[in-house]
Scaffold this motif. Structure first.
Motif, PDB file in Angstrom:
ATOM      1  N   VAL A 397      56.041  93.423 -28.905  1.00 24.53           N
ATOM      2  CA  VAL A 397      56.989  92.323 -29.000  1.00 24.53           C
ATOM      3  C   VAL A 397      56.909  91.732 -30.405  1.00 24.53           C
ATOM      4  O   VAL A 397      55.814  91.513 -30.944  1.00 24.53           O
ATOM      5  CB  VAL A 397      56.677  91.217 -27.962  1.00 24.53           C
ATOM      6  N   GLU A 398      58.065  91.488 -30.992  1.00 22.26           N
ATOM      7  CA  GLU A 398      58.147  90.813 -32.292  1.00 22.26           C
ATOM      8  C   GLU A 398      58.253  89.319 -32.002  1.00 22.26           C
ATOM      9  O   GLU A 398      59.293  88.820 -31.566  1.00 22.26           O
ATOM     10  CB  GLU A 398      59.367  91.310 -33.057  1.00 22.26           C
ATOM     11  N   VAL A 399      57.157  88.588 -32.205  1.00 20.26           N
ATOM     12  CA  VAL A 399      57.066  87.167 -31.848  1.00 20.26           C
ATOM     13  C   VAL A 399      57.479  86.310 -33.041  1.00 20.26           C
ATOM     14  O   VAL A 399      56.935  86.466 -34.145  1.00 20.26           O
ATOM     15  CB  VAL A 399      55.631  86.825 -31.388  1.00 20.26           C
ATOM     16  N   ASN A 400      58.425  85.403 -32.798  1.00 19.32           N
ATOM     17  CA  ASN A 400      58.987  84.557 -33.861  1.00 19.32           C
ATOM     18  C   ASN A 400      58.831  83.083 -33.470  1.00 19.32           C
ATOM     19  O   ASN A 400      59.731  82.481 -32.895  1.00 19.32           O
ATOM     20  CB  ASN A 400      60.462  84.899 -34.055  1.00 19.32           C
ATOM     21  N   LEU A 401      57.683  82.505 -33.779  1.00 19.47           N
ATOM     22  CA  LEU A 401      57.343  81.179 -33.259  1.00 19.47           C
ATOM     23  C   LEU A 401      58.245  80.076 -33.800  1.00 19.47           C
ATOM     24  O   LEU A 401      58.703  79.209 -33.043  1.00 19.47           O
ATOM     25  CB  LEU A 401      55.873  80.868 -33.564  1.00 19.47           C
ATOM     26  N   THR A 402      58.497  80.075 -35.094  1.00 24.24           N
ATOM     27  CA  THR A 402      59.355  79.032 -35.667  1.00 24.24           C
ATOM     28  C   THR A 402      60.759  79.126 -35.110  1.00 24.24           C
ATOM     29  O   THR A 402      61.356  78.123 -34.693  1.00 24.24           O
ATOM     30  CB  THR A 402      59.385  79.147 -37.201  1.00 24.24           C
ATOM     31  N   SER A 403      61.306  80.315 -35.093  1.00 24.19           N
ATOM     32  CA  SER A 403      62.654  80.532 -34.596  1.00 24.19           C
ATOM     33  C   SER A 403      62.775  80.117 -33.134  1.00 24.19           C
ATOM     34  O   SER A 403      63.716  79.425 -32.734  1.00 24.19           O
ATOM     35  CB  SER A 403      63.028  82.000 -34.765  1.00 24.19           C
ATOM     36  N   ASN A 404      61.818  80.545 -32.302  1.00 23.23           N
ATOM     37  CA  ASN A 404      61.877  80.222 -30.879  1.00 23.23           C
ATOM     38  C   ASN A 404      61.764  78.726 -30.638  1.00 23.23           C
ATOM     39  O   ASN A 404      62.396  78.183 -29.721  1.00 23.23           O
ATOM     40  CB  ASN A 404      60.775  80.950 -30.119  1.00 23.23           C
ATOM     41  N   GLY A 405      60.961  78.053 -31.441  1.00 22.28           N
ATOM     42  CA  GLY A 405      60.838  76.614 -31.300  1.00 22.28           C
ATOM     43  C   GLY A 405      62.102  75.895 -31.716  1.00 22.28           C
ATOM     44  O   GLY A 405      62.550  74.954 -31.046  1.00 22.28           O
ATOM     45  N   PHE A 406      62.725  76.351 -32.803  1.00 24.67           N
ATOM     46  CA  PHE A 406      63.924  75.670 -33.307  1.00 24.67           C
ATOM     47  C   PHE A 406      65.143  75.952 -32.446  1.00 24.67           C
ATOM     48  O   PHE A 406      65.832  75.031 -32.002  1.00 24.67           O
ATOM     49  CB  PHE A 406      64.207  76.082 -34.749  1.00 24.67           C
TER      50      PHE A 406
END
Length: 513
Positions: A397-406
């Protein structure tokens, strides 16, 4: 279809730099350096012995991860990764201007010429220098072309998902040129934060429209045999279309021209062709065909992807059709890798039944080699079986923490990275659209470390995962892994020296004050 299938204090920065050369052959052995780095990292996470309670030391973590080698950024959109400031610089290169009332790029030469004939004070369409000189307009533009100031002021503004996806409509016209300049900027930025490899979703693969195919696709979508026959017929038609094939050849040539001079001994970039899930079925399918064919024609193009807001009505309606299309083409082009945006949805984005199957279909119907986001995992009907499949077949999985939060408001304990970790599903940290959300890969490692408290071995593994799960031939992966080994050896020697010299750090802090 199962397959065999990472704001520092000036004083500490000076300390690190001054100690960079102190770990020589007489210093700690490499394994000792690694252990010392692990202890140092653990102290940054918990503040043990530092008089700071249990709070992570965020400034020091930022410095640590800015310096730490990061193997790759595997979920990366070219157009969304350049900062709006650079798109403003590109305006004059293309001879465009920006309307100061709508903040839209004006490309009509007649309008632009008419504006330039006016006195500067009377112009409503501004050049790069005029925009920068007009502070109010420039700041407003940055807030519309990116997420700048979204979280730290109280103005009335659109919902974050709309804010995010609308930015592409603003800078889109100016992002379609100056490709090599843009890629050189992304390369320099990656090298500055110790990233050695990027796979970027570069440009939309060409497509054609066919209203007859559209009607039949919607009619036969539930009939697997009928839809397969329809796709087989359409594929044969596209393969015999000289104009379509010229478009694919031109697309491959455009990527080759843009990529000129990007790769060198220390940095590598590869490209994904992508399709837009918001288009009609014939356009999506033909764009997929173009992407698969392009990947077969160029070693620079290492995968095919699908983009577009997943919660949008067309995306939801045609999701299963798209997955069937990918599965069909994957069987025809088995060596072409596929990474799919799947499950970039949170509770409330769509009705609850829309959260039940997107990741599952991407893996088991489309044959995805990697999953982008995978955010709705906890809601998927087959979540446990799905994670077992992903673990066993090595589908990360390509995890995108900033993107998912925003975009989706999913962060902290609510983020499914907690599930992926617990169930042994491989994953990588990536940036998504760092220019729009205004961050970098080092920040993703800071967020991951401060929120989930991994040990150093896990974050180091995440860095190596970027190379392990890259869509590259094994020989190139081996080269990048060997390069990463050397960079980690140097990094750990520096951190071990820093950790072993508190007196030098104290002197540096005193000198800086």
């Amino acid at each position: 279809m199962h397959k065999t299938r990472y704001s520092v204090t000036v004083s500490l920065a000076l300390a690190l730099a001054s100690l960079a050369g102190t770990a020589d052959a007489k210093g700690p052995a490499p394994k000792g350096n690694e252990a010392a780095t692990a202890r140092y990292f653990a102290a940054l996470l918990g503040g043990h012995g530092r008089g700071q309670g249990d709070e992570p030391q965020l400034a020091e973590l930022t410095m640590f991860f800015s310096q730490m080698p990061k193997g790759a950024d595997l979920h990366h959109h070219y157009s969304g990764s350049l900062y709006a400031e650079q798109y403003v610089e590109f305006l004059d290169k293309q001879g465009y201007c920006v309307n100061k009332l709508s903040y839209r790029v004006v490309t009509d030469k007649a309008v632009i010429d008419a504006e330039r004939a006016l006195a500067p004070a009377a112009r409503t369409c501004l050049s790069s220098s005029e925009l920068v000189a007009d502070d109010f307009t420039y700041r407003e533009l940055l807030q519309r072309w990116s997420s700048k100031d979204f979280d730290n002021h109280g103005a009335i503004q659109p919902p974050p998902d709309r804010q995010f996806f609308q930015t592409f409509g603003f800078f889109g016209p100016v992002s379609n040129a100056n490709f090599n300049d843009g890629l050189q900027t992304l390369k320099a930025r990656a090298i500055a934060e110790n990233v050695s490899y990027i796979e970027t979703m570069f440009k939309l693969a060409p497509f054609v429209a066919d209203a007859g195919f559209d009607a039949k696709a919607w009619q036969q979508g539930q009939d697997d045999a009928g839809f397969t026959a329809l796709m087989r017929s359409q594929l044969a038609q596209l393969e015999g279309d000289a104009g379509f094939n010229r478009g694919v050849t031109d697309y491959v040539a455009k990527i080759a021209a843009a990529a000129a001079g990007i790769d060198d001994a220390d940095f590598t970039m590869r490209y994904h062709a992508y399709v837009l899930r918001l288009l009609a079925p014939s356009q999506v399918f033909s764009s997929m065909v173009a992407g698969f064919k392009a990947a077969g024609q160029s070693e620079l193009i290492v995968g095919v992807n699908i983009v577009g807001q997943e919660s949008q009505a067309v995306s939801m309606r045609d999701y299963t059709l798209h997955m069937k299309m990918f599965g069909f083409l994957k069987s025809r082009y088995p060596t072409v890798k596929v990474a799919l945006h799947a499950g970039e949805l949170a509770l409330g984005d769509v009705p609850p039944e829309g959260l039940k199957f997107h990741i599952d279909q991407a893996v088991n119907l489309a044959g995805a080699d990697r999953i982008g986001h995978g955010l709705d995992l906890a809601h998927e009907s087959n979540a446990l079986g799905l994670m077992k499949t992903m673990r066993e077949f090595g589908i990360p999985v390509e995890v995108n923490l900033t993107s998912n939060g925003f975009i989706n408001g999913v962060r902290g304990a609510n983020h499914p990275v907690t599930l992926y970790r617990k169930h042994g599903v491989p994953f990588v940290l990536s940036t998504d659209d760092a220019g729009v959300t205004r961050h970098d890969l080092s920040n993703e490692y800071v967020l991951f470390a401060s929120r989930y408290r991994p040990d150093y071995a896990e974050v180091k593994k995440l860095s190596y995962n970027g190379v392990r799960y890259a869509f590259l031939p094994n020989a190139q992966k081996q080269r990048l892994t060997k390069q990463l080994d050397g960079r980690f050896s140097r990094f750990e020697a520096q951190i071990a020296a820093l950790a072993a010299a508190p007196a030098a750090r104290k002197a540096a802090v005193h000198a800086a004050h």
